[in-house]
Design a protein around this motif. Structure first.
Motif, PDB file in Angstrom:
ATOM      1  N   HIS A   3       0.825  -1.199   0.000  1.00 48.55           N
ATOM      2  CA  HIS A   3       0.000   0.000   0.000  1.00 48.55           C
ATOM      3  C   HIS A   3       0.867   1.259   0.000  1.00 48.55           C
ATOM      4  CE1 HIS A   3      -3.106   2.894   0.955  1.00 48.55           C
ATOM      5  NE2 HIS A   3      -2.376   3.280   1.988  1.00 48.55           N
ATOM      6  N   SER A   4       1.958   1.243   0.751  1.00 53.71           N
ATOM      7  CA  SER A   4       2.804   2.433   0.842  1.00 53.71           C
ATOM      8  C   SER A   4       3.462   2.771  -0.499  1.00 53.71           C
ATOM      9  CB  SER A   4       3.877   2.247   1.916  1.00 53.71           C
ATOM     10  OG  SER A   4       4.845   1.307   1.512  1.00 53.71           O
ATOM     11  N   THR A   7       0.536   4.846  -2.546  1.00 57.24           N
ATOM     12  CA  THR A   7      -0.118   6.027  -1.998  1.00 57.24           C
ATOM     13  C   THR A   7       0.559   7.305  -2.463  1.00 57.24           C
ATOM     14  OG1 THR A   7      -0.843   7.106   0.027  1.00 57.24           O
ATOM     15  CG2 THR A   7       1.264   5.964   0.120  1.00 57.24           C
ATOM     16  N   GLU A   8      -0.207   8.380  -2.498  1.00 56.14           N
ATOM     17  CA  GLU A   8       0.326   9.692  -2.855  1.00 56.14           C
ATOM     18  C   GLU A   8       1.056  10.313  -1.666  1.00 56.14           C
ATOM     19  OE1 GLU A   8       0.202  11.273  -5.859  1.00 56.14           O
ATOM     20  OE2 GLU A   8      -0.634   9.432  -6.683  1.00 56.14           O
ATOM     21  N   ASP A   9       0.710   9.882  -0.464  1.00 54.58           N
ATOM     22  CA  ASP A   9       1.345  10.389   0.745  1.00 54.58           C
ATOM     23  C   ASP A   9       2.796   9.909   0.789  1.00 54.58           C
ATOM     24  OD1 ASP A   9       1.823  11.524   3.187  1.00 54.58           O
ATOM     25  OD2 ASP A   9       0.478  10.218   4.313  1.00 54.58           O
ATOM     26  N   GLY A  10       3.667  10.717   1.355  1.00 54.72           N
ATOM     27  CA  GLY A  10       5.078  10.360   1.418  1.00 54.72           C
ATOM     28  C   GLY A  10       5.403   9.288   2.446  1.00 54.72           C
ATOM     29  N   LEU A  11       4.478   9.049   3.376  1.00 55.18           N
ATOM     30  CA  LEU A  11       4.722   8.063   4.431  1.00 55.18           C
ATOM     31  C   LEU A  11       3.525   7.152   4.565  1.00 55.18           C
ATOM     32  CD1 LEU A  11       6.271  10.449   7.076  1.00 55.18           C
ATOM     33  CD2 LEU A  11       7.490   8.797   5.667  1.00 55.18           C
ATOM     34  N   ARG A  13       7.014   4.620   4.471  1.00 56.48           N
ATOM     35  CA  ARG A  13       7.939   4.068   3.484  1.00 56.48           C
ATOM     36  C   ARG A  13       8.719   2.937   4.138  1.00 56.48           C
ATOM     37  NH1 ARG A  13      10.873   9.210   0.573  1.00 56.48           N
ATOM     38  NH2 ARG A  13       8.996  10.156  -0.261  1.00 56.48           N
ATOM     39  N   ARG A  31       4.700   7.871   9.664  1.00 61.45           N
ATOM     40  CA  ARG A  31       4.154   9.201   9.941  1.00 61.45           C
ATOM     41  C   ARG A  31       4.406   9.566  11.402  1.00 61.45           C
ATOM     42  NH1 ARG A  31       3.534  13.373   7.443  1.00 61.45           N
ATOM     43  NH2 ARG A  31       2.666  12.216   5.738  1.00 61.45           N
ATOM     44  N   GLN A  38       1.300  14.173  17.049  1.00 59.14           N
ATOM     45  CA  GLN A  38       1.159  14.011  15.613  1.00 59.14           C
ATOM     46  C   GLN A  38       2.107  14.922  14.834  1.00 59.14           C
ATOM     47  OE1 GLN A  38      -1.144  11.758  14.046  1.00 59.14           O
ATOM     48  NE2 GLN A  38      -1.110  10.940  16.117  1.00 59.14           N
ATOM     49  N   PRO A  42       9.295  12.447  10.492  1.00 61.34           N
ATOM     50  CA  PRO A  42       8.977  11.019  10.412  1.00 61.34           C
ATOM     51  C   PRO A  42       9.587  10.263  11.577  1.00 61.34           C
ATOM     52  CG  PRO A  42      10.792  11.480   8.947  1.00 61.34           C
ATOM     53  CD  PRO A  42      10.358  12.798   9.546  1.00 61.34           C
ATOM     54  N   ILE A  73      10.918  14.057   2.006  1.00 60.42           N
ATOM     55  CA  ILE A  73       9.520  13.781   2.390  1.00 60.42           C
ATOM     56  C   ILE A  73       8.749  15.082   2.476  1.00 60.42           C
ATOM     57  CG2 ILE A  73       8.022  12.922   4.226  1.00 60.42           C
ATOM     58  CD1 ILE A  73      10.117  10.797   4.769  1.00 60.42           C
TER      59      ILE A  73
END
Length: 73
Positions: A3-4, A7-11, A13, A31, A38, A42, A73
């Motif tokens: 999945h990682s 995804t468009e998200d950087g994390l 990884r 993340r 939060q 990273p 990132i």
């Protein structure tokens, strides 16, 4: 892990060190690991080097790679 990669998200990884077709080390950039913080990311996680390659600075090489990746990132 699959999945990682999609995804468009950087994390998150996940990284795998390979030598001669065998996995010799791994680590992940996540993340966060603290629900209450939060803003802290990273997060370096799951750093592992197979026993035969310990003492050869493989962990340091993986950490250096993580620091380099964090910049993008």
């Amino acid at each position: 892990m699959l999945h990682s990669m999609k995804t468009e998200d950087g994390l998150p990884r996940f990284y795998i060190a390979v030598q001669n077709g065998s996995i010799i080390g791994i680590y992940a950039l996540l993340r966060n690991d603290l629900i209450s913080r939060q803003d802290v990311f990273p997060w370096l996680a799951c750093l592992y080097v197979v026993p035969e390659f310990r003492g050869q600075k493989m962990g340091a090489k993986l950490l250096q790679h993580a620091l380099h990746e964090w910049i993008y990132i």
